[in-house]
Design a protein around this motif. Sequence first.
Motif, PDB file in Angstrom:
ATOM      1  N   TYR A  23       0.829  -1.203   0.000  1.00 49.45           N
ATOM      2  CA  TYR A  23       0.000   0.000   0.000  1.00 49.45           C
ATOM      3  C   TYR A  23       0.868   1.261   0.000  1.00 49.45           C
ATOM      4  O   TYR A  23       0.543   2.258  -0.651  1.00 49.45           O
ATOM      5  CB  TYR A  23      -0.917   0.012   1.218  1.00 49.45           C
ATOM      6  CG  TYR A  23      -2.037  -1.004   1.181  1.00 49.45           C
ATOM      7  CD1 TYR A  23      -2.389  -1.631  -0.010  1.00 49.45           C
ATOM      8  CD2 TYR A  23      -2.733  -1.348   2.329  1.00 49.45           C
ATOM      9  CE1 TYR A  23      -3.415  -2.572  -0.050  1.00 49.45           C
ATOM     10  CE2 TYR A  23      -3.759  -2.277   2.300  1.00 49.45           C
ATOM     11  CZ  TYR A  23      -4.087  -2.891   1.107  1.00 49.45           C
ATOM     12  OH  TYR A  23      -5.099  -3.813   1.077  1.00 49.45           O
ATOM     13  N   ARG A  26       2.245   1.866  -3.439  1.00 47.90           N
ATOM     14  CA  ARG A  26       1.216   2.384  -4.347  1.00 47.90           C
ATOM     15  C   ARG A  26       0.800   3.810  -4.000  1.00 47.90           C
ATOM     16  O   ARG A  26      -0.063   4.377  -4.650  1.00 47.90           O
ATOM     17  CB  ARG A  26      -0.017   1.464  -4.327  1.00 47.90           C
ATOM     18  CG  ARG A  26       0.208   0.072  -4.898  1.00 47.90           C
ATOM     19  CD  ARG A  26       0.506   0.111  -6.384  1.00 47.90           C
ATOM     20  NE  ARG A  26      -0.611   0.645  -7.137  1.00 47.90           N
ATOM     21  CZ  ARG A  26      -1.592  -0.102  -7.647  1.00 47.90           C
ATOM     22  NH1 ARG A  26      -1.576  -1.403  -7.476  1.00 47.90           N
ATOM     23  NH2 ARG A  26      -2.559   0.456  -8.340  1.00 47.90           N
ATOM     24  N   LYS A  56     -11.622  -0.942  -0.111  1.00 50.29           N
ATOM     25  CA  LYS A  56     -11.263  -2.185  -0.795  1.00 50.29           C
ATOM     26  C   LYS A  56     -12.307  -3.261  -0.530  1.00 50.29           C
ATOM     27  O   LYS A  56     -12.651  -4.047  -1.411  1.00 50.29           O
ATOM     28  CB  LYS A  56      -9.886  -2.653  -0.332  1.00 50.29           C
ATOM     29  CG  LYS A  56      -9.290  -3.798  -1.153  1.00 50.29           C
ATOM     30  CD  LYS A  56      -7.850  -4.031  -0.763  1.00 50.29           C
ATOM     31  CE  LYS A  56      -7.247  -5.123  -1.643  1.00 50.29           C
ATOM     32  NZ  LYS A  56      -7.866  -6.429  -1.412  1.00 50.29           N
ATOM     33  N   GLY A  59     -15.124  -3.173  -2.757  1.00 50.29           N
ATOM     34  CA  GLY A  59     -14.881  -3.616  -4.119  1.00 50.29           C
ATOM     35  C   GLY A  59     -14.150  -2.633  -5.004  1.00 50.29           C
ATOM     36  O   GLY A  59     -13.917  -2.916  -6.179  1.00 50.29           O
ATOM     37  N   PHE A  60     -13.758  -1.480  -4.472  1.00 46.80           N
ATOM     38  CA  PHE A  60     -13.039  -0.511  -5.288  1.00 46.80           C
ATOM     39  C   PHE A  60     -11.612  -0.988  -5.531  1.00 46.80           C
ATOM     40  O   PHE A  60     -10.985  -1.586  -4.651  1.00 46.80           O
ATOM     41  CB  PHE A  60     -13.023   0.862  -4.602  1.00 46.80           C
ATOM     42  CG  PHE A  60     -14.361   1.537  -4.544  1.00 46.80           C
ATOM     43  CD1 PHE A  60     -14.873   2.174  -5.667  1.00 46.80           C
ATOM     44  CD2 PHE A  60     -15.119   1.523  -3.382  1.00 46.80           C
ATOM     45  CE1 PHE A  60     -16.118   2.802  -5.621  1.00 46.80           C
ATOM     46  CE2 PHE A  60     -16.364   2.143  -3.318  1.00 46.80           C
ATOM     47  CZ  PHE A  60     -16.858   2.778  -4.452  1.00 46.80           C
ATOM     48  N   SER A  61     -11.111  -0.713  -6.737  1.00 49.49           N
ATOM     49  CA  SER A  61      -9.740  -1.086  -7.061  1.00 49.49           C
ATOM     50  C   SER A  61      -8.775  -0.152  -6.345  1.00 49.49           C
ATOM     51  O   SER A  61      -9.152   0.942  -5.903  1.00 49.49           O
ATOM     52  CB  SER A  61      -9.511  -1.006  -8.567  1.00 49.49           C
ATOM     53  OG  SER A  61      -9.539   0.342  -9.006  1.00 49.49           O
ATOM     54  N   LEU A  62      -7.509  -0.570  -6.248  1.00 43.61           N
ATOM     55  CA  LEU A  62      -6.520   0.277  -5.591  1.00 43.61           C
ATOM     56  C   LEU A  62      -6.328   1.581  -6.350  1.00 43.61           C
ATOM     57  O   LEU A  62      -6.096   2.635  -5.742  1.00 43.61           O
ATOM     58  CB  LEU A  62      -5.193  -0.471  -5.466  1.00 43.61           C
ATOM     59  CG  LEU A  62      -5.197  -1.678  -4.515  1.00 43.61           C
ATOM     60  CD1 LEU A  62      -3.807  -2.277  -4.431  1.00 43.61           C
ATOM     61  CD2 LEU A  62      -5.690  -1.293  -3.123  1.00 43.61           C
ATOM     62  N   ALA A  63      -6.409   1.531  -7.683  1.00 41.75           N
ATOM     63  CA  ALA A  63      -6.289   2.755  -8.474  1.00 41.75           C
ATOM     64  C   ALA A  63      -7.442   3.708  -8.161  1.00 41.75           C
ATOM     65  O   ALA A  63      -7.243   4.926  -8.036  1.00 41.75           O
ATOM     66  CB  ALA A  63      -6.257   2.423  -9.959  1.00 41.75           C
ATOM     67  N   GLU A  64      -8.657   3.172  -8.048  1.00 40.47           N
ATOM     68  CA  GLU A  64      -9.811   4.013  -7.711  1.00 40.47           C
ATOM     69  C   GLU A  64      -9.670   4.596  -6.308  1.00 40.47           C
ATOM     70  O   GLU A  64      -9.983   5.766  -6.073  1.00 40.47           O
ATOM     71  CB  GLU A  64     -11.095   3.194  -7.815  1.00 40.47           C
ATOM     72  CG  GLU A  64     -11.475   2.824  -9.237  1.00 40.47           C
ATOM     73  CD  GLU A  64     -12.634   1.842  -9.290  1.00 40.47           C
ATOM     74  OE1 GLU A  64     -13.381   1.863 -10.278  1.00 40.47           O
ATOM     75  OE2 GLU A  64     -12.780   1.032  -8.337  1.00 40.47           O
ATOM     76  N   ARG A  83     -19.448   0.888  -9.339  1.00 35.44           N
ATOM     77  CA  ARG A  83     -19.261  -0.263  -8.445  1.00 35.44           C
ATOM     78  C   ARG A  83     -20.567  -0.992  -8.223  1.00 35.44           C
ATOM     79  O   ARG A  83     -20.613  -2.226  -8.209  1.00 35.44           O
ATOM     80  CB  ARG A  83     -18.685   0.249  -7.119  1.00 35.44           C
ATOM     81  CG  ARG A  83     -18.484  -0.779  -6.017  1.00 35.44           C
ATOM     82  CD  ARG A  83     -17.676  -1.954  -6.437  1.00 35.44           C
ATOM     83  NE  ARG A  83     -16.561  -1.602  -7.300  1.00 35.44           N
ATOM     84  CZ  ARG A  83     -16.001  -2.448  -8.147  1.00 35.44           C
ATOM     85  NH1 ARG A  83     -16.508  -3.667  -8.264  1.00 35.44           N
ATOM     86  NH2 ARG A  83     -14.991  -2.084  -8.896  1.00 35.44           N
ATOM     87  N   GLU A  86     -21.382  -3.155 -11.153  1.00 37.34           N
ATOM     88  CA  GLU A  86     -20.567  -4.366 -11.147  1.00 37.34           C
ATOM     89  C   GLU A  86     -21.084  -5.378 -10.124  1.00 37.34           C
ATOM     90  O   GLU A  86     -21.155  -6.583 -10.392  1.00 37.34           O
ATOM     91  CB  GLU A  86     -19.112  -4.011 -10.836  1.00 37.34           C
ATOM     92  CG  GLU A  86     -18.174  -5.195 -10.677  1.00 37.34           C
ATOM     93  CD  GLU A  86     -18.017  -6.028 -11.926  1.00 37.34           C
ATOM     94  OE1 GLU A  86     -17.513  -7.167 -11.813  1.00 37.34           O
ATOM     95  OE2 GLU A  86     -18.403  -5.568 -13.023  1.00 37.34           O
ATOM     96  N   GLY A 227     -19.124  -1.730 -17.253  1.00 37.53           N
ATOM     97  CA  GLY A 227     -19.122  -2.524 -16.038  1.00 37.53           C
ATOM     98  C   GLY A 227     -20.162  -3.625 -16.045  1.00 37.53           C
ATOM     99  O   GLY A 227     -20.087  -4.562 -15.248  1.00 37.53           O
TER     100      GLY A 227
END
Length: 246
Positions: A23, A26, A56, A59-64, A83, A86, A227
């Motif tokens: 983390y 990133r 997280k 369900g959110f991506s690390l980029a989001e 989200r 999805e 999505g």
Amino acid sequence: MDTLDIAEVARRTGLTVRALRFYEARGLVAPLRAASGRRFYGAGELARLHAVVALKRAGFSLAEIAAMLRERRPDLGRLVAARLAEVERRAAELAATRTLLGQVQSRLDRGDPIDVATLCSLIQAGDRTMEQENWAAVTDRYLSEGGKRDFAASAYPADFDQAAHAAKWADLAARIEAALPLDPTGDRARAFRREWFELLGPFTAIATPAMKQDVGRLYDHVDEWQGEQTPPFSARVWAFIQSVPA
């Protein structure tokens, strides 16, 4: 509480030291560093870390997540809607899988002879049905009534190989994506455009004006539905093709 070292943070959060370092790499958290290199987390970084874990889990991506924490006023409405779409798509897939397995279980309980090959065939048939339903849900929002009637009345020739044609689209889309950014007025861009419209040939041969207009509208809004259903090419590729002069 002043600061906690990385081992104590790992113990309190249930995260591994490796995850905490990932983390940090990133840019999601930025612990203090002692002269010795040891990492220490203050109250602010702990709060940020808990936010990362919560987002997280949703369900959110690390980029989001990185974008949400970086921006002062992120577009939460768009992110949450994407989200949610999805999650609903996955829920529909799980419901369809549950229905299929329930049907198979009922047949097994009746003593019907079902082997692995039969089970695989039933699963594949269910996947195709689910994909068709997903596409129908998407296209219903963008196709006009006239376009829907024209699509229902049209058909490709009997010898048209849909799978092979889809593979060609996937290959072209991947090559364009890899080449971007690209000058739309250059020779390579024009070559991509020619190949694109060659692949469109089977569709344009049977398409009415309403069908062509509706498909254009569908892909003009690809970022709204990607999505829910995997498009054959990204919004970036579509925008690039539109920018290449005829």
